[in-house]
Scaffold this motif. Structure first.
Motif, short mmCIF file in Angstrom:
data_model
loop_
_atom_site.label_atom_id
_atom_site.label_comp_id
_atom_site.label_asym_id
_atom_site.label_seq_id
_atom_site.Cartn_x
_atom_site.Cartn_y
_atom_site.Cartn_z
N LEU A 127 4.18 9.91 -9.49
CA LEU A 127 3.95 9.77 -10.93
C LEU A 127 2.92 10.79 -11.41
CD1 LEU A 127 3.95 5.87 -11.27
CD2 LEU A 127 5.68 7.46 -12.11
N PHE A 128 1.87 10.99 -10.64
CA PHE A 128 0.87 11.97 -11.07
C PHE A 128 1.40 13.40 -10.93
CE2 PHE A 128 -1.88 8.39 -11.34
CZ PHE A 128 -2.85 8.76 -12.26
N ALA A 129 2.31 13.61 -9.99
CA ALA A 129 2.97 14.92 -9.91
C ALA A 129 3.79 15.15 -11.19
CB ALA A 129 3.85 15.00 -8.67
N ALA A 130 4.49 14.10 -11.63
CA ALA A 130 5.26 14.20 -12.88
C ALA A 130 4.33 14.43 -14.06
CB ALA A 130 6.09 12.93 -13.08
N LEU A 131 3.18 13.77 -14.01
CA LEU A 131 2.20 13.97 -15.09
C LEU A 131 1.70 15.41 -15.12
CD1 LEU A 131 0.77 12.19 -17.26
CD2 LEU A 131 -1.14 11.99 -15.66
N ALA A 132 1.53 15.98 -13.93
CA ALA A 132 1.12 17.38 -13.85
C ALA A 132 2.16 18.28 -14.50
CB ALA A 132 0.92 17.77 -12.38
N PHE A 133 3.42 17.95 -14.33
CA PHE A 133 4.50 18.74 -14.95
C PHE A 133 4.38 18.68 -16.47
CE2 PHE A 133 8.83 18.85 -16.77
CZ PHE A 133 9.17 20.14 -16.41
N VAL A 134 4.16 17.47 -16.99
CA VAL A 134 4.00 17.31 -18.44
C VAL A 134 2.81 18.14 -18.92
CG1 VAL A 134 3.47 15.66 -20.28
CG2 VAL A 134 5.05 15.02 -18.46
N PHE A 135 1.71 18.04 -18.18
CA PHE A 135 0.50 18.79 -18.55
C PHE A 135 0.79 20.29 -18.59
CE2 PHE A 135 -2.94 21.28 -16.52
CZ PHE A 135 -3.83 21.31 -17.58
N LEU A 136 1.45 20.80 -17.56
CA LEU A 136 1.72 22.24 -17.48
C LEU A 136 2.68 22.69 -18.58
CD1 LEU A 136 2.06 22.61 -13.59
CD2 LEU A 136 0.23 23.51 -15.01
N ALA B 103 0.82 -1.20 0.00
CA ALA B 103 0.00 0.00 0.00
C ALA B 103 0.86 1.26 0.00
CB ALA B 103 -0.90 -0.03 1.24
N HIS B 104 1.88 1.26 0.81
CA HIS B 104 2.72 2.44 0.93
C HIS B 104 3.45 2.72 -0.39
CE1 HIS B 104 6.24 4.60 3.09
NE2 HIS B 104 5.39 5.44 2.56
N VAL B 105 3.98 1.64 -0.99
CA VAL B 105 4.70 1.81 -2.26
C VAL B 105 3.76 2.35 -3.33
CG1 VAL B 105 5.89 0.57 -4.11
CG2 VAL B 105 6.42 0.04 -1.72
N ILE B 106 2.57 1.75 -3.39
CA ILE B 106 1.62 2.16 -4.45
C ILE B 106 1.19 3.62 -4.24
CG2 ILE B 106 -0.72 1.78 -5.33
CD1 ILE B 106 -0.24 -1.24 -4.62
N MET B 107 0.91 3.96 -3.01
CA MET B 107 0.45 5.34 -2.74
C MET B 107 1.55 6.35 -3.06
SD MET B 107 -1.54 4.47 0.75
CE MET B 107 -1.85 6.10 1.33
N GLN B 108 2.77 6.02 -2.69
CA GLN B 108 3.87 6.94 -2.96
C GLN B 108 4.10 7.08 -4.47
OE1 GLN B 108 5.29 8.88 -0.96
NE2 GLN B 108 7.30 9.45 -1.77
N LEU B 109 4.01 5.95 -5.17
CA LEU B 109 4.19 6.00 -6.62
C LEU B 109 3.09 6.83 -7.27
CD1 LEU B 109 5.36 2.38 -7.58
CD2 LEU B 109 6.63 4.52 -7.86
N ALA C 166 -3.08 9.95 -6.12
CA ALA C 166 -2.86 10.36 -7.51
C ALA C 166 -3.44 11.76 -7.74
CB ALA C 166 -3.51 9.34 -8.44
N MET C 167 -4.69 11.91 -7.34
CA MET C 167 -5.35 13.21 -7.52
C MET C 167 -4.63 14.28 -6.70
SD MET C 167 -9.40 12.34 -7.49
CE MET C 167 -9.40 11.29 -6.06
N VAL D 152 2.48 7.98 -18.69
CA VAL D 152 1.02 7.79 -18.59
C VAL D 152 0.71 6.34 -18.25
CG1 VAL D 152 -1.14 7.82 -19.90
CG2 VAL D 152 0.49 9.71 -20.14
N ILE D 153 1.40 5.42 -18.90
CA ILE D 153 1.17 3.99 -18.62
C ILE D 153 1.52 3.68 -17.15
CG2 ILE D 153 2.05 1.66 -19.12
CD1 ILE D 153 2.38 2.67 -22.07
N ALA D 154 2.62 4.27 -16.68
CA ALA D 154 3.01 4.04 -15.28
C ALA D 154 1.95 4.59 -14.33
CB ALA D 154 4.36 4.70 -15.00
N CYS D 155 1.38 5.76 -14.69
CA CYS D 155 0.33 6.35 -13.85
C CYS D 155 -0.89 5.42 -13.79
CB CYS D 155 -0.09 7.71 -14.40
SG CYS D 155 1.13 9.00 -14.15
N ILE D 156 -1.30 4.96 -14.98
CA ILE D 156 -2.46 4.06 -15.03
C ILE D 156 -2.15 2.77 -14.25
CG2 ILE D 156 -3.92 2.67 -16.57
CD1 ILE D 156 -3.44 4.93 -18.70
#
Lengths: 574, 99
Positions: free
Chosen positions: A471-480, A461-467, B69-70, B32-36
């Motif tokens: 990862l979504f923070a990195a995705l936010a960077f790409v989006f911005l 759980a901890h690993v998944i939550m941290q990832l 994630a959010m 994106v794949i890693a996020c999903i």
């Protein structure tokens, strides 16, 4: 025998011999000194105390327990890594300063009384400033002066607090000033005046909010190698001291929260990547201060573990930017980019450091930072927990992405410089190895912590939550970036609290000086005018036509003589 | 700009694009794949979010699907927007303190 001397003394005294080795060999001498000091420290028995009677007062000049051990060990590792990193430097004074600085920091974290702590505290300040001045620029000189004044002020407060504390309690022993055990909490209101001054002294060195700006002012002005030394010792000595003296002080939780938050916002818009790292350092100190404030065994373990990991990955990040500075001549994001083509190894090392500070699983930051966040969770401190999560996303922004991206990728600056020198690469490789080794095999680190722990960082759980968070923070960077919403790097100066003493106060003093000058000149003018008028009047009065200079009639003279005699007669009978 | 030691050759940035520069979209797709994947992993391993497996959620919000994630996305965007706003207030010329 050697164990009866303060750890680090080998480095401090040995540094005085370095000038006799010459420019080239002094770098190797520094490396040998730090290695010898580590060997001596490694063989020191656990729970070792050496007492020295000075002027009738017992001073614990050496006290090595689990707190001192973990900080002393990582300080030694940092000194060795930084010495390897600086092997190419042919400036003996930098090596001398580096060794005295590191040695006194090690001695400070093994000091059992406040006077020994003060002496080492001031020695770190005085020696480290030469690592800034060694840059040789006017900017570095001025920055170093500000740094020195602030650091010495911190020392003066520490000494004042120690004296007052001694006067009140008769003790100079450096221990928890509130007498708290792990898990207990107190507040600033419970502190006497002496410990309060000591808290401020620690707060200055620990870069508390509003007291922090010496850090972002001075570290980017140090030499490429000097800043690596600077990043390791001063602030972590403050963290050690806070943990030793103020663990469980509730206000530290909120001070730490503020420290985790505000630097990440400043880091977004900062152009100088070494200054970004200084803000990042400030943010990481915040995590540790929160842990000290929570004060449970898990939180304090988290603080010690995070300090250990932080010293290594922050050194790594400063080393990677130092390598860029060494080769390119600048660390301004506006002038960098595309360096991964010509500095691939430095790029990889920087990304490992960025991953470690962001807390990616299998890297060191993950196994230490999560202890502090979990400790906040276990204490049901929801607001603190949320703030630390925001700060974690912020770390990902400034150190996990911004530093590697703008230095080594982003827009290609067209610069094709050489890879960093072999010694720099070796030092970065050692630090990278430590980041990975601690992240993968964390048990030896956990075994060294101040309190026994059974904390398990690698739950699914901890690993998944941290990832997810990272990862979504990195995705936010790409989006911005894709949406052109990420602020462009701009050559600029961003105001911070140093504006108060670099611009506001000097201008205020100048204006007040002008006002005083004006009042002074008006006063002088008025006085001179009065004197002039009086002299004119006197001159006229004494002239032949003046009332004093003119000849009086005999009758009026007889009248005034009679009046005077009459008055005398009356006074005589009274 | 020339380097400190004049080691920069100032090459044409476009002439020697690296693999990463030529495959930016691949990198983004990988992210994106890693996020999903991280979201699917939460669904797959959701039974592990309980006391028996060592991570009891301290707060109810942790049990919300994709919360981290959010949160990570929103916090990152929030921090960047705050920084952009702050720049309007604190930005000065580079030689501000030297002038």
């Amino acid at each position: 025998m050697i164990h009866n001397l303060p750890p680090g003394l080998i480095m401090v005294l040995g540094a005085l011999l370095l000038p006799f080795l010459g420019q080239r060999l002094s770098a190797w001498g520094a490396l040998i000194l730090s290695s010898l000091s580590l060997a001596a420290f490694w063989t020191t028995p656990e729970l070792h105390v050496v007492t020295l009677n000075l002027f009738g007062q017992d001073l614990n000049i050496v006290r090595i327990d689990r707190w001192s051990w973990i900080f002393g060990l990582v300080f030694h590792l940092a000194a060795i890594i930084a010495s390897i990193y600086a092997l190419h430097v042919k400036d003996t004074k930098q090596h001398v300063a580096g060794m005295v600085y590191a040695g006194s920091a090690i001695a400070a974290c093994c000091a059992g009384d406040l006077i020994t702590l003060f002496v080492c505290w001031e020695l770190t300040a005085v020696s480290s400033v030469f690592l800034i001045w060694a840059n040789g620029t006017e900017t570095a000189y001025r920055s170093g002066m500000r740094y020195l004044i602030i650091q010495v002020t911190s020392g003066v407060l520490l000494l004042s607090g120690a004296i007052i504390h001694y006067h009140q309690t008769g003790s100079l022993v450096f221990e928890n000033f509130l007498g708290l055990e792990p898990g207990q909490r107190g507040s600033v209101g419970d502190l006497e005046f002496g410990p309060l001054l000591i808290l401020i002294a620690f707060g200055i060195k620990g870069a508390f909010p509003l007291l922090h700006n010496w850090l972002q002012d001075s570290y980017p002005n140090g030499t490429a190698t000097g800043t690596v030394f600077l990043s390791a010792f001063t602030t972590k000595l403050a963290i050690y001291s806070l943990a030793r003296g103020f663990a469980g002080l509730e206000e530290l939780i909120w001070i730490g929260c503020a420290m985790t938050l505000f630097p990440i916002v400043f880091a977004v818009i900062e152009n100088d990547l070494r200054r970004v790292l200084a803000y990042s350092l400030n943010n990481q100190l915040g995590f540790m201060v929160v842990g000290i404030g929570i004060g449970t065994e898990l939180a304090l373990n988290g603080t010690a573990a995070h300090a250990f990991c932080h010293i290594i990955y922050k050194s790594l990040l400063f080393m990677s930017m130092g390598a860029v500075l060494h080769r390119v001549g600048t660390t301004k994001a506006t002038e960098l980019g595309g360096l991964h083509k010509s500095m691939p190894l430095t790029t990889v090392f920087c990304m490992i450091g960025g991953g470690a500070i962001a807390g990616f699983p299998l890297l060191s930051g993950f196994v230490s930072k999560s202890m502090i966040i979990s400790a906040a969770g276990y204490e049901h401190m929801f607001a603190v927990w949320i703030i630390l999560l925001i700060a974690s996303a912020g770390v990902m922004e400034h150190s996990g992405i911004k530093i590697p991206f703008f230095a080594f990728f982003a827009h290609d600056s067209g610069k094709r410089v050489k890879e960093a020198p072999w010694n720099m690469l070796t030092a970065m490789a050692i630090a990278s190895f430590c980041c990975i080794a601690i992240g993968v095999y964390y048990q030896p680190l956990y075994d060294m912590l101040p309190f026994e722990t059974h904390y398990e960082p690698y739950t699914a759980a901890h690993v998944i939550m941290q990832l997810q968070l990272l990862l979504f923070a990195a995705l936010a960077f790409v989006f911005l970036m894709k949406a052109n919403l990420y602020p462009a790097e701009i050559r600029s100066t961003n105001l911070d609290t140093d504006w108060v003493y670099r611009r506001f106060l000097p201008r205020l003093i100048a204006h007040v000086g002008k006002l005083i000058q004006l009042i002074d000149s008006l006063f002088r003018f008025a006085c001179l005018s009065m004197i002039k008028r009086f002299l004119n009047w006197l001159s006229k009065s004494c002239s032949a036509r003046g009332w004093l200079g003119s000849t009086w009639s005999t009758s009026s003279m007889a009248f005034w003589a009679a009046a005077l005699l009459g008055a005398f007669l009356i006074l005589y009978y009274l | 700009m020339k380097t400190k030691d004049d080691k920069s050759t100032g090459g044409d940035p476009n002439s020697d694009a690296s693999w990463l520069e030529r495959n930016v979209n691949v990198v983004i797709a990988g992210l994106v794949i890693a996020c999903i994947g991280s979201l699917i992993a939460q669904l797959w391993w959701s039974p592990l979010f309980d006391a028996e497996h060592g991570h009891p959620p301290e707060f109810a919000i942790e049990e919300l699907f994709g919360f981290e994630a959010m949160f990570g996305f929103a916090a990152f965007v929030g921090v960047v927007f705050l920084g952009t706003g702050l720049r309007l207030i604190i930005k000065r010329d580079e030689d501000y303190y030297d002038s």
